[in-house]
Scaffold this active site. Structure first.
Site, PDB file in Angstrom:
ATOM      1  N   CYS A 127      -5.722  40.221  22.243  1.00  0.00           N
ATOM      2  CA  CYS A 127      -6.319  38.982  22.776  1.00  0.00           C
ATOM      3  C   CYS A 127      -5.691  37.717  22.193  1.00  0.00           C
ATOM      4  CB  CYS A 127      -7.830  38.981  22.591  1.00  0.00           C
ATOM      5  SG  CYS A 127      -8.366  39.092  20.888  1.00  0.00           S
ATOM      6  N   CYS A 137      -8.169  41.513  25.946  1.00  0.00           N
ATOM      7  CA  CYS A 137      -7.677  42.401  24.889  1.00  0.00           C
ATOM      8  C   CYS A 137      -6.707  43.464  25.404  1.00  0.00           C
ATOM      9  CB  CYS A 137      -8.858  43.047  24.174  1.00  0.00           C
ATOM     10  SG  CYS A 137      -9.940  41.834  23.396  1.00  0.00           S
ATOM     11  N   LYS A 177     -18.451  48.179  18.461  1.00  0.00           N
ATOM     12  CA  LYS A 177     -18.204  46.735  18.551  1.00  0.00           C
ATOM     13  C   LYS A 177     -18.893  46.200  19.792  1.00  0.00           C
ATOM     14  CE  LYS A 177     -14.604  43.253  18.973  1.00  0.00           C
ATOM     15  NZ  LYS A 177     -13.189  42.914  18.802  1.00  0.00           N
ATOM     16  N   ARG A 206     -15.892  39.822  27.844  1.00  0.00           N
ATOM     17  CA  ARG A 206     -15.357  41.095  27.356  1.00  0.00           C
ATOM     18  C   ARG A 206     -16.343  42.248  27.593  1.00  0.00           C
ATOM     19  NH1 ARG A 206     -11.168  38.688  25.109  1.00  0.00           N
ATOM     20  NH2 ARG A 206     -11.186  37.513  23.150  1.00  0.00           N
ATOM     21  N   LYS A 259     -19.820  46.249  14.162  1.00  0.00           N
ATOM     22  CA  LYS A 259     -19.545  44.815  14.236  1.00  0.00           C
ATOM     23  C   LYS A 259     -20.291  44.205  15.405  1.00  0.00           C
ATOM     24  CE  LYS A 259     -15.729  41.807  15.335  1.00  0.00           C
ATOM     25  NZ  LYS A 259     -14.545  41.721  16.116  1.00  0.00           N
ATOM     26  N   SER A 287     -17.483  35.843  12.295  1.00  0.00           N
ATOM     27  CA  SER A 287     -17.334  34.397  12.184  1.00  0.00           C
ATOM     28  C   SER A 287     -18.629  33.635  12.434  1.00  0.00           C
ATOM     29  CB  SER A 287     -16.248  33.935  13.147  1.00  0.00           C
ATOM     30  OG  SER A 287     -16.545  34.350  14.470  1.00  0.00           O
ATOM     31  N   TYR A 327     -15.826  36.772   5.475  1.00  0.00           N
ATOM     32  CA  TYR A 327     -15.146  35.527   5.113  1.00  0.00           C
ATOM     33  C   TYR A 327     -15.637  35.000   3.773  1.00  0.00           C
ATOM     34  CZ  TYR A 327     -13.860  36.000   9.971  1.00  0.00           C
ATOM     35  OH  TYR A 327     -13.370  36.512  11.147  1.00  0.00           O
TER      36      TYR A 327
HETATM   37  C1  PBG Z   1     -10.038  40.813  18.357  1.00  0.00           C
HETATM   38  C2  PBG Z   1     -11.105  40.516  17.375  1.00  0.00           C
HETATM   39  C3  PBG Z   1     -12.189  39.640  17.469  1.00  0.00           C
HETATM   40  C4  PBG Z   1     -12.818  39.665  16.236  1.00  0.00           C
HETATM   41  C5  PBG Z   1     -12.153  40.571  15.443  1.00  0.00           C
HETATM   42  N1  PBG Z   1     -11.095  41.097  16.155  1.00  0.00           N
HETATM   43  C6  PBG Z   1     -12.595  38.752  18.577  1.00  0.00           C
HETATM   44  C7  PBG Z   1     -13.177  39.307  19.793  1.00  0.00           C
HETATM   45  O1  PBG Z   1     -13.362  40.507  19.951  1.00  0.00           O
HETATM   46  O2  PBG Z   1     -13.401  38.487  20.682  1.00  0.00           O
HETATM   47  C8  PBG Z   1     -14.016  38.829  15.845  1.00  0.00           C
HETATM   48  C9  PBG Z   1     -14.154  38.535  14.403  1.00  0.00           C
HETATM   49  C10 PBG Z   1     -15.088  37.443  14.059  1.00  0.00           C
HETATM   50  O3  PBG Z   1     -15.817  36.881  14.901  1.00  0.00           O
HETATM   51  O4  PBG Z   1     -15.121  37.111  12.868  1.00  0.00           O
HETATM   52  N2  PBG Z   1     -10.444  41.462  19.498  1.00  0.00           N
END
Ligand code: PBG
Length: 327
Positions: free
Chosen positions: A121, A129, A194, A216, A247, A273, A312
């Site tokens: 991505c 992705c 995820k 997504r 996650k 994040s 983080y």
């Molecule tokens: C890549 C990816 C993402 C994150 C980790 N690997 C973004 C997503 O799936 O949109 C998110 C990590 C975060 O928010 O700290 N696909």
């Protein structure tokens, strides 16, 4: 009062509290996500993640030394390329940003453990992705490119690859590709459970990876589902995943606990994040005590059953452990 059990007896002072503590954590279990980008002399703050930065390659080692000195066990690298295209070719280019970062990092700070996020991505012009077929990501051709990406990371020095794309069959394809090229000893940590989540918002700003259309939801999981997450975790283990990840972390601790109960491999939890941004924003307003909130978030993931915590806040948590505030 006649009471045979008085739980407060075991909370009377810090010595006994420490003695009976059920969850102990170490900075070695912490993994720090790090953004690298093309350019020179760049250390730019990510607006929605105050205190987090994107680094150009020449400024990368300073951060790596800091992490190593704090005792943080590992780093997960994310790349921000200069150019994007339809097929995300920057993801698997041997001179791609992550590949170059690995070469530099392994040379300058070899005593850290380097994990790389395997996804497209950040590298596709449309921000999805994988490669598209119409408006949907085409699973099987994407899996082949992901395997190529993983191989290119390992050839550049990655110690572990972490596919985050949520395509079907990618763990097996990556395992086969690595094995065929002699990398039988490189582990795979799959983003197994995820969810399609609004908690990734700040990351997408940080990495410039928001999808240009749609969302997504056709590949990441529906957050209403729990049994489906167990299916994903078991499938990834069957395909050869050495570690499985859940996650986001904070709103998904039920999944950390359930996954931990049904798999025999280590479990990782990724505090994403949006979790960081929420705590940071509240702390900056003086509304919450950042150290204590971060400590509770970290410990809760380990208490739920994770062995690895991706965050983080890794450096802050390492400090809290060193100061005896948690752990
Ligand atoms: C890549 C990816 C993402 C994150 C980790 N690997 C973004 C997503 O799936 O949109 C998110 C990590 C975060 O928010 O700290 N696909």
């Amino acid at each position: 009062m006649e009471l045979l059990q008085r739980p407060r007896r075991l909370r009377g002072n810090s010595a006994i509290r420490a003695m009976v503590r059920e969850t102990r954590i170490s900075p070695a279990s912490l993994m720090y996500p790090l953004f690298v980008k093309e350019g020179e002399n760049i250390r730019e703050e990510i607006p929605s993640m105050p205190g987090q930065y994107r680094f150009s390659l020449d400024r990368l080692p300073e951060k790596l030394y800091e992490l190593r000195d704090a005792g943080v066990g590992s780093v997960m690298l994310f790349g921000i390329p200069e150019h994007k295209d339809e097929v995300g070719s920057g993801a698997y280019a041997c001179d791609g940003i992550v590949q170059k970062a690995l070469q530099k990092a392994k040379k300058e700070v070899p005593d850290l453990y380097y994990v790389t996020d395997v996804c497209m991505c950040e590298y596709t012009s449309h921000g999805h992705c994988g490669v598209l077929h119409g408006h949907d990501v085409d699973n099987d051709p994407t899996v082949e490119l992901l395997a190529q990406t993983a191989l290119s990371h390992v050839q550049a020095g990655s110690d572990m690859v972490a596919p985050s794309d949520m395509m079907d069959g990618r763990v097996l394809a990556i395992r086969n590709k690595l094995d065929q090229n002699g990398f039988t000893n490189i582990p795979i940590m799959s983003y197994a459970v995820k969810y399609a989540s609004a908690f990734y918002g700040p990351f997408r700003e940080a990495a410039g990876s928001a999808p240009s259309f749609g969302d997504r939801k056709s590949y990441q999981m529906d957050f209403h589902n729990s049994r489906e997450g167990l299916k994903e975790a078991l499938m990834d283990v069957a395909e050869g995943a050495d570690i499985v990840m859940v996650k986001p972390a904070m709103s998904f601790l039920d999944m950390v606990a359930k996954v931990r109960d049904i798999v025999q491999v280590p479990v990782a939890a990724y505090s994403v994040s949006g979790e960081y941004a929420m705590v940071k924003a509240a702390a900056r307003n003086g509304w919450v005590d950042e150290d204590r909130i971060v400590g509770e978030m970290a410990v809760s993931c380990f208490r739920a059953g994770a062995q690895i915590y991706i965050t983080y806040y890794a450096e802050l948590i390492a400090r809290l452990i060193a100061e005896g505030k948690i752990g």
